[in-house]
Every structure is written in structure tokens, then in C-alpha cells.
Design a protein around this motif. Structure first.
Motif, mmCIF file in Angstrom:
data_model
loop_
_atom_site.group_PDB
_atom_site.id
_atom_site.type_symbol
_atom_site.label_atom_id
_atom_site.label_comp_id
_atom_site.label_asym_id
_atom_site.label_seq_id
_atom_site.Cartn_x
_atom_site.Cartn_y
_atom_site.Cartn_z
ATOM 1 N N VAL A 151 33.847 22.189 28.348
ATOM 2 C CA VAL A 151 35.095 22.954 28.467
ATOM 3 C C VAL A 151 34.827 24.312 29.102
ATOM 4 C CG1 VAL A 151 36.926 24.111 27.136
ATOM 5 C CG2 VAL A 151 36.292 21.749 26.600
ATOM 6 N N LYS A 152 33.774 24.985 28.649
ATOM 7 C CA LYS A 152 33.439 26.300 29.225
ATOM 8 C C LYS A 152 33.128 26.185 30.715
ATOM 9 C CE LYS A 152 31.746 28.746 25.181
ATOM 10 N NZ LYS A 152 30.596 29.403 24.550
ATOM 11 N N LYS A 153 32.379 25.155 31.073
ATOM 12 C CA LYS A 153 32.030 24.956 32.483
ATOM 13 C C LYS A 153 33.292 24.695 33.301
ATOM 14 C CE LYS A 153 29.101 22.154 35.486
ATOM 15 N NZ LYS A 153 28.151 21.038 35.548
ATOM 16 N N TYR A 154 34.185 23.871 32.775
ATOM 17 C CA TYR A 154 35.443 23.572 33.476
ATOM 18 C C TYR A 154 36.269 24.843 33.650
ATOM 19 C CZ TYR A 154 40.123 21.762 34.367
ATOM 20 O OH TYR A 154 41.352 21.531 34.916
ATOM 21 N N GLN A 155 36.399 25.625 32.582
ATOM 22 C CA GLN A 155 37.197 26.849 32.651
ATOM 23 C C GLN A 155 36.598 27.847 33.638
ATOM 24 O OE1 GLN A 155 37.303 27.750 28.449
ATOM 25 N NE2 GLN A 155 39.386 26.949 28.263
ATOM 26 N N LYS A 156 35.278 27.937 33.655
ATOM 27 C CA LYS A 156 34.625 28.869 34.576
ATOM 28 C C LYS A 156 34.848 28.451 36.030
ATOM 29 C CE LYS A 156 30.316 31.267 35.372
ATOM 30 N NZ LYS A 156 28.949 31.487 34.948
ATOM 31 N N GLN A 157 34.788 27.155 36.286
ATOM 32 C CA GLN A 157 34.970 26.657 37.646
ATOM 33 C C GLN A 157 36.427 26.728 38.100
ATOM 34 O OE1 GLN A 157 33.386 22.703 37.436
ATOM 35 N NE2 GLN A 157 31.287 23.358 37.827
ATOM 36 N N ASN A 158 37.357 26.679 37.163
ATOM 37 C CA ASN A 158 38.771 26.603 37.514
ATOM 38 C C ASN A 158 39.558 27.861 37.211
ATOM 39 O OD1 ASN A 158 38.975 23.787 38.476
ATOM 40 N ND2 ASN A 158 38.207 23.385 36.432
ATOM 41 N N GLU A 159 38.876 28.957 36.868
ATOM 42 C CA GLU A 159 39.615 30.189 36.610
ATOM 43 C C GLU A 159 40.050 30.811 37.928
ATOM 44 O OE1 GLU A 159 35.900 33.350 36.232
ATOM 45 O OE2 GLU A 159 36.852 32.573 34.445
ATOM 46 N N PRO A 160 41.232 31.408 37.939
ATOM 47 C CA PRO A 160 41.686 32.043 39.183
ATOM 48 C C PRO A 160 40.809 33.239 39.521
ATOM 49 C CG PRO A 160 43.211 32.491 37.380
ATOM 50 C CD PRO A 160 42.171 31.535 36.859
ATOM 51 N N ALA A 161 40.689 33.509 40.784
ATOM 52 C CA ALA A 161 39.871 34.640 41.233
ATOM 53 C C ALA A 161 40.466 35.937 40.686
ATOM 54 C CB ALA A 161 39.819 34.676 42.748
ATOM 55 N N ALA A 162 39.621 36.763 40.111
ATOM 56 C CA ALA A 162 40.081 38.024 39.532
ATOM 57 C C ALA A 162 40.593 38.936 40.638
ATOM 58 C CB ALA A 162 38.944 38.693 38.775
ATOM 59 N N GLY A 163 41.770 39.489 40.417
ATOM 60 C CA GLY A 163 42.332 40.415 41.379
ATOM 61 C C GLY A 163 42.978 39.756 42.580
ATOM 62 N N ALA A 164 43.048 38.437 42.585
ATOM 63 C CA ALA A 164 43.676 37.741 43.704
ATOM 64 C C ALA A 164 45.179 37.983 43.648
ATOM 65 C CB ALA A 164 43.378 36.248 43.640
ATOM 66 N N PRO A 165 45.802 38.228 44.781
ATOM 67 C CA PRO A 165 47.249 38.475 44.772
ATOM 68 C C PRO A 165 48.011 37.219 44.355
ATOM 69 C CG PRO A 165 46.435 38.283 47.012
ATOM 70 C CD PRO A 165 45.237 38.269 46.109
ATOM 71 N N LEU A 166 49.154 37.439 43.695
ATOM 72 C CA LEU A 166 49.976 36.323 43.252
ATOM 73 C C LEU A 166 50.711 35.702 44.439
ATOM 74 C CD1 LEU A 166 51.617 37.913 40.078
ATOM 75 C CD2 LEU A 166 49.665 36.360 40.178
ATOM 76 N N THR A 167 50.863 34.409 44.382
ATOM 77 C CA THR A 167 51.625 33.731 45.422
ATOM 78 C C THR A 167 53.107 33.983 45.184
ATOM 79 O OG1 THR A 167 51.874 31.683 44.174
ATOM 80 C CG2 THR A 167 49.883 31.887 45.542
ATOM 81 N N LEU A 168 53.911 33.637 46.147
ATOM 82 C CA LEU A 168 55.356 33.824 46.040
ATOM 83 C C LEU A 168 55.924 33.026 44.865
ATOM 84 C CD1 LEU A 168 57.559 35.386 47.455
ATOM 85 C CD2 LEU A 168 57.947 33.417 48.928
#
Length: 101
Positions: free
Chosen positions: A49-66
Motif C-alpha cells: 500500500v505504501k509503495k502504491y501510494q508513493k508511486q501514485n501521489e500527485p506531484a507536490a505543488g503541481a497546478p490544479l487542472t480545470l
């Protein structure tokens, strides 16, 4: 010279791991409880679960999509609406609690 041992092949297929992680993430139960039900070691499932969450977390500071902005705005509006309804219900409850019929 050091001799390196080759790790034995995993007894869990990638498909089984993925399914177990999805079950654990969707479940309201703890990882330990979910692991017991799936007959897995809790620490093994926790690691997946930790590995999955780490691989699938959104990039920090990435702008939000519309779409994300629109959804966030709608959620903020809904929260304000629910807070107003909650305040109204509290006032009603207080009024009826003190009204000696």
C-alpha cells in the motif's frame, strides 16, 4: 569475492498485489484486518500500500487542472451550504429544547 544470492521469485503475482492494495484502500477496515481476510502478512500488505501510494501521489505543488478547480469550487460551495443548514438545525434544536409545551 562476495557471492550474491538471487532472490527467489515472489509467490505473489503483480495482479494479486494490485487487487489486494485496491481492496485495502477501499475498505473501511484496517490494513491488518484486510490482510487477515486475504490471508496475507499485514506488513507485506502495508508495504504494498505504501509503495502504491508513493508511486501514485500527485506531484507536490503541481497546478490544479480545470476540472480539479471546478470540483474544488463546487465542494467549497457545498460545504458552505451544509454549514448553514447545520447552524439552522442547531438553532431549531435549541428553540424546541427550551420551549415548554
Amino acid at each position: 569475492m562476495r557471492k550474491f544470492e538471487v532472490a527467489p521469485p515472489s509467490k505473489y503475482t503483480p495482479e494479486l498485489r494490485e487487487e489486494a492494495v485496491q481492496i485495502a484502500l477501499r475498505s473501511s477496515k484496517t490494513i491488518s484486518e484486510t490482510a487477515r481476510e486475504l490471508e496475507l502478512n499485514p506488513e507485506t500488505l502495508r508495504g504494498w500500500v505504501k509503495k502504491y501510494q508513493k508511486q501514485n501521489e500527485p506531484a507536490a505543488g503541481a497546478p490544479l487542472t480545470l476540472d480539479e478547480r471546478a470540483r474544488l469550487k463546487e465542494q467549497d460551495r457545498r460545504i458552505r451550504e451544509l454549514e448553514m443548514e447545520n447552524a439552522f438545525l442547531k438553532k431549531c434544536a435549541a428553540y424546541f429544547a427550551k420551549d415548554p409545551r
